[in-house]
Design an enzyme around this catalytic site. Structure first.
Site, short mmCIF file in Angstrom:
data_model
loop_
_atom_site.label_atom_id
_atom_site.label_comp_id
_atom_site.label_asym_id
_atom_site.label_seq_id
_atom_site.Cartn_x
_atom_site.Cartn_y
_atom_site.Cartn_z
N ARG A 73 0.87 -1.18 0.00
CA ARG A 73 0.00 0.00 0.00
C ARG A 73 0.90 1.23 0.00
NH1 ARG A 73 -3.93 -0.10 4.97
NH2 ARG A 73 -5.05 -1.70 3.81
N ARG A 142 -1.62 6.67 9.61
CA ARG A 142 -1.62 6.17 8.23
C ARG A 142 -1.68 7.32 7.23
NH1 ARG A 142 -4.09 0.71 8.20
NH2 ARG A 142 -3.33 -0.28 10.10
N LYS A 208 -3.89 1.25 14.92
CA LYS A 208 -3.84 2.14 13.76
C LYS A 208 -4.45 3.50 14.09
CE LYS A 208 -6.31 -0.71 11.18
NZ LYS A 208 -7.28 -1.35 10.25
N LYS A 210 -5.90 7.24 12.09
CA LYS A 210 -6.25 7.78 10.77
C LYS A 210 -6.66 9.25 10.84
CE LYS A 210 -7.64 3.29 9.05
NZ LYS A 210 -8.71 2.43 8.51
N CYS A 428 -15.30 -3.16 -0.42
CA CYS A 428 -13.92 -3.43 0.00
C CYS A 428 -13.37 -4.58 -0.85
CB CYS A 428 -13.88 -3.80 1.47
SG CYS A 428 -14.51 -5.46 1.78
N CYS A 434 -7.98 -10.79 0.88
CA CYS A 434 -8.08 -10.38 2.29
C CYS A 434 -8.26 -11.61 3.19
CB CYS A 434 -9.26 -9.43 2.48
SG CYS A 434 -9.43 -8.98 4.22
N CYS A 473 -16.61 -8.30 5.69
CA CYS A 473 -16.59 -8.62 7.13
C CYS A 473 -16.92 -7.33 7.88
CB CYS A 473 -15.23 -9.19 7.54
SG CYS A 473 -13.99 -7.96 7.96
N CYS A 477 -14.08 -1.64 6.04
CA CYS A 477 -13.10 -0.95 5.19
C CYS A 477 -13.72 -0.05 4.13
CB CYS A 477 -12.18 -1.97 4.54
SG CYS A 477 -11.20 -2.89 5.74
FE1 SRM Z 1 -9.17 -1.95 6.14
C1 SRM Z 1 -7.85 -4.57 7.80
C2 SRM Z 1 -8.32 -3.30 3.21
C3 SRM Z 1 -9.76 1.02 4.64
C4 SRM Z 1 -10.89 -0.92 8.90
N1 SRM Z 1 -8.19 -3.62 5.61
C5 SRM Z 1 -7.68 -4.57 6.45
C6 SRM Z 1 -6.84 -5.59 5.69
C7 SRM Z 1 -5.43 -5.10 5.66
C8 SRM Z 1 -6.95 -7.04 6.17
C9 SRM Z 1 -5.93 -7.53 7.17
O1 SRM Z 1 -5.70 -6.88 8.20
O2 SRM Z 1 -5.38 -8.60 6.91
C10 SRM Z 1 -7.50 -5.46 4.29
C11 SRM Z 1 -6.63 -5.84 3.09
C12 SRM Z 1 -7.47 -6.37 1.96
C13 SRM Z 1 -6.74 -6.60 0.71
O3 SRM Z 1 -6.61 -7.76 0.29
O4 SRM Z 1 -6.30 -5.65 0.08
C14 SRM Z 1 -8.01 -4.03 4.34
N2 SRM Z 1 -8.95 -1.25 4.28
C15 SRM Z 1 -8.69 -1.99 3.19
C16 SRM Z 1 -8.89 -1.19 1.92
C17 SRM Z 1 -7.95 -1.58 0.80
C18 SRM Z 1 -10.36 -1.34 1.50
C19 SRM Z 1 -10.68 -0.92 0.09
O5 SRM Z 1 -11.36 -1.72 -0.55
O6 SRM Z 1 -10.32 0.16 -0.35
C20 SRM Z 1 -8.71 0.23 2.48
C21 SRM Z 1 -7.29 0.67 2.46
C22 SRM Z 1 -7.13 2.03 3.03
C23 SRM Z 1 -5.78 2.66 2.84
O7 SRM Z 1 -5.42 2.91 1.72
O8 SRM Z 1 -5.14 2.95 3.85
C24 SRM Z 1 -9.16 0.03 3.92
N3 SRM Z 1 -10.07 -0.21 6.70
C25 SRM Z 1 -10.32 0.84 5.89
C26 SRM Z 1 -11.29 1.70 6.49
C27 SRM Z 1 -11.90 2.94 5.86
C28 SRM Z 1 -11.24 4.21 6.30
O9 SRM Z 1 -10.27 4.20 7.02
O10 SRM Z 1 -11.74 5.24 5.89
C29 SRM Z 1 -11.63 1.14 7.71
C30 SRM Z 1 -12.70 1.66 8.69
C31 SRM Z 1 -12.28 2.85 9.46
C32 SRM Z 1 -11.55 2.49 10.69
O11 SRM Z 1 -10.34 2.27 10.64
O12 SRM Z 1 -12.18 2.38 11.75
C33 SRM Z 1 -10.84 -0.06 7.83
N4 SRM Z 1 -9.31 -2.61 8.04
C34 SRM Z 1 -10.13 -2.08 9.01
C35 SRM Z 1 -10.07 -2.92 10.17
C36 SRM Z 1 -10.87 -2.70 11.50
C37 SRM Z 1 -10.20 -1.72 12.38
C38 SRM Z 1 -10.88 -1.61 13.72
O13 SRM Z 1 -10.74 -0.58 14.36
O14 SRM Z 1 -11.52 -2.56 14.15
C39 SRM Z 1 -9.19 -3.98 9.86
C40 SRM Z 1 -8.78 -5.15 10.78
C41 SRM Z 1 -7.87 -4.72 11.89
O15 SRM Z 1 -7.29 -3.64 11.90
O16 SRM Z 1 -7.75 -5.53 12.80
C42 SRM Z 1 -8.74 -3.76 8.51
FE1 SF4 Z 2 -11.12 -7.51 4.40
FE2 SF4 Z 2 -13.11 -7.06 6.06
FE3 SF4 Z 2 -11.65 -5.03 5.23
FE4 SF4 Z 2 -13.27 -6.18 3.56
S1 SF4 Z 2 -13.88 -5.09 5.43
S2 SF4 Z 2 -11.13 -5.68 3.13
S3 SF4 Z 2 -13.22 -8.29 4.20
S4 SF4 Z 2 -10.93 -6.68 6.48
#
Ligand code: SRM
Ligand code: SF4
Length: 574
Positions: A73, A142, A208, A210, A428, A434, A473, A477
């Site tokens: 990323r 981030r 994390k 943001k 997502c 993922c 899930c 995201c």
């Molecule tokens: Fe996310 C984890 C993809 C934005 C909340 N996110 C992941 C992971 C890295 C899975 C992992 O930990 O193994 C995913 C990788 C998937 C893949 O195969 O690429 C993933 N997140 C993404 C992306 C690519 C979604 C998309 O389709 O665009 C976004 C990348 C953002 C970036 O460029 O930095 C992405 N993730 C977000 C957002 C939206 C935002 O920030 O505006 C959220 C919700 C906001 C937040 O953080 O509360 C988000 N991602 C999570 C979480 C839950 C965090 C939490 O507080 O519970 C996880 C899991 C974790 O951190 O344990 C996670």
């Molecule tokens: Fe993976 Fe869940 Fe984030 Fe979708 S919402 S990219 S399934 S961690």
């Protein structure tokens, strides 16, 4: 709850500022993976170890190792890259990756499918065009997001400068990244925390973090979903004079664990333009010291604020920054979506917003998107901006190049006329990369929208802007709990349906119906679309209607997310 530190805290503590055994692991060609502790550390370098889940069963049957590869990323504050940088990303995607580029919901580009032996070569290529992936993931600040149209006015240009300044200020200072990926010189000694990591210390943040900047009236960055937000306040000339600062937003939750919930950020108050970086540092260090390091499911800033109380938190930030928040200034958001097509910038230049379905750029039969964008980058002297809705803006295009760029984009299917639902959709990544996905998302939403569009057309709603978002899930995201229609994966082919979020991104949704399959989703929404078409008030958005009509109850800031009293259809606990 236990006070024992979580496993990740020990990994960080022992990592010698994010080095671990990454350098050795990269040289080990007996496996495509790296050891478990390093899998946590590599995130701070902007990478995840993943495996192709489509191939898991077959490889297991054949007693083969999982099909491991890395996702990288890139860090790009405000989503801005130059044409040369775009060309480098396109090149590495085709040379080392899976021939796609993935625009993300946080304005970055992800490259998937890079095998271990190619990672260093890839990192060198992006370094050569002055890009990096430091802190794109991990327990640090981030990518800093920013409303992506800075060419349009001085305010936007000022906002992007501030997003870059915050990003730079909060970057980890360890030399580990250069050492490991770019064969940088090893620095002897250097164990003094105050020197090596003056802001983060040895164990970085509990979770994390943001940051985001919005320029009203557009809330296209979904400001209330983030740990820390800045809402630009403009003077009569259109210059930014200060910021309303928000804190404590977040989307993630876990099914069946009501202690976890999405939350919209609170208002801390107003500060002057020049104080943005100081406040960012004070909020980050407060979270560093107060955040929960025992339970990672309770470690985000949103829970710190819930636990300590907003007033106590605000007072601590003021003390650390030496700045007093004033009362928040008036502002108004109107929507979270992108404005597709051309918009006029300054100096006669235009910006073209393209629709990239779920952010995935690839060459499909009859739709050569990668190739078209490569051609555009080769002739373009402005820049590219990734939007927080997974779309792309070709920005600052002089008049003489506009028709050719538009022609290329149109031929690649990046400018087709879409329904109101599709142009407001996000999904997502989910399967197959993922590791946390419970259900499909990016690969399924386009077909579901085709089915829902039929129901909308029947009700005369095809052109209406309705925000729909899907995730595989409950981590959130694609920010599904801020969508008027949110679908969250529960298990293979099953989704929870959430309704009632505000069109301007200011209010969360609520669970309307759990555990639906494809037919169940369409059957659940069809009568609500009919009721909306028949009974909406002038200008009323779909999310507001579902509350007024009693389909779901209104959600406050999120602590009440799981309670759905007064709803027309009682929902079962998620
Ligand atoms: Fe996310 C984890 C993809 C934005 C909340 N996110 C992941 C992971 C890295 C899975 C992992 O930990 O193994 C995913 C990788 C998937 C893949 O195969 O690429 C993933 N997140 C993404 C992306 C690519 C979604 C998309 O389709 O665009 C976004 C990348 C953002 C970036 O460029 O930095 C992405 N993730 C977000 C957002 C939206 C935002 O920030 O505006 C959220 C919700 C906001 C937040 O953080 O509360 C988000 N991602 C999570 C979480 C839950 C965090 C939490 O507080 O519970 C996880 C899991 C974790 O951190 O344990 C996670
Ligand atoms: Fe993976 Fe869940 Fe984030 Fe979708 S919402 S990219 S399934 S961690």
């Amino acid at each position: 709850m236990t006070d024992e530190l979580s496993r990740n805290e020990h990994i960080k503590q022992a990592s010698r500022y994010l080095r671990g055994t990454l350098a050795e692991g990269l040289r080990d060609d007996s496996t495509g993976a790296i050891v478990e502790d390093d899998q946590q550390l590599v995130k701070f370098h902007g990478m995840y170890l993943q495996d192709d889940r489509d191939l898991r069963n077959e490889r297991m049957r054949k007693k083969m190792e999982k099909a491991f590869s890395f996702m990288i990323r890139v860090r790009m504050p405000g989503g801005v890259v130059t044409p040369a940088q775009w060309l480098a990303l396109d090149h590495v995607a085709r040379t080392y990756g899976n021939d796609t580029m993935r625009l993300t919901t946080r304005q970055t580009v992800q490259l998937h499918g890079i095998i271990k032996s190619n990672v260093k070569a890839m990192m060198r290529e992006i370094d050569a065009v002055l890009l990096d992936s430091i802190a794109a993931c991990g327990d640090v600040n981030r990518n800093v997001m920013c409303n992506p149209n800075p060419g349009e006015s001085r305010a936007h240009a000022m906002a992007i400068d501030v997003s870059r300044a915050i990003s730079l200020h909060l970057l980890p200072k360890t030399r580990a990244y250069r050492e490991i990926w770019l064969d940088g010189e090893k620095i002897a000694g250097g164990e003094d925390e105050a020197v090596v990591e003056p802001i983060y210390g040895k164990t970085y943040l509990p979770r994390k973090f943001k940051i985001v900047i919005a320029v009203p009236p557009s809330n296209d960055v979904d400001i209330f979903a983030h740990d820390l937000g800045y809402i630009a306040i403009l003077d009569a000339k259109g210059d930014i004079v200060g910021w309303n600062v928000t804190a404590g937003g977040g989307m993630g939750m876990t099914h069946g664990e009501p202690d976890t919930y999405p939350r919209t950020a609170d208002m801390l108050g107003y500060i002057d333009l020049a104080d943005a970086v100081k406040i960012a540092e004070a909020v980050v260090t407060t979270q560093r010291d107060w955040g929960n390091r025992a339970n990672r499911k309770h470690a985000r800033l949103k829970y710190t604020i819930e636990d300590r109380g907003l007033d106590v938190f605000r007072a601590e930030v003021e003390r650390r920054a030496g700045i007093k928040f004033e009362a928040a200034r008036p502002f108004k958001f109107t929507s979270t979506g992108d404005r597709y097509g051309w918009s006029q910038g300054e100096g006669g230049r235009g910006h073209l917003t393209l629709f990239v379905e779920n952010g995935r750029i690839h060459d499909l039969p009859g739709k050569p998107q990668m190739a078209a964008l490569r051609q555009i980058a080769q002739m373009h002297d402005g820049d590219f901006r990734v939007t927080a809705n997974q779309n792309l803006i070709v920005a600052n295009v002089p008049t003489e190049k506009q028709s050719e760029i538009e022609r290329l984009a149109r031929a690649a299917g990046l400018l087709a006329p879409w329904s109101g639902l599709r142009r407001n959709a996000m999904a997502c990544v989910a399967l197959p990369t993922c590791g946390l996905a419970l259900a499909e998302s990016e690969r399924y939403l386009p077909d579901l929208i085709t089915a829902l569009d039929k129901s909308l057309a029947k009700n005369g709603l095809s052109a209406d802007d309705i925000v729909i978002r899907m995730t595989g899930c409950p981590n959130g995201c694609a920010r599904p709990y801020l969508a008027e229609i949110g679908l969250v994966g529960k298990g293979p082919g099953r989704y929870n349906l959430y309704l009632g979020a505000a069109f301007d991104g200011s209010r969360l949704s609520k669970l309307y119906a759990p555990d639906l399959d494809d037919a169940g989703i369409v059957a659940a929404l069809d009568p609500i679309f009919t009721a909306y078409a028949a009974g909406r008030e002038p200008g009323e958005h779909f999310g507001d209607f579902t509350i007024r009509a009693g389909f779901v109850a209104k959600t406050g800031n999120g602590a009440d997310f799981h309670a759905n009293t007064g709803a027309r259809q009682p929902s079962v606990a998620a």
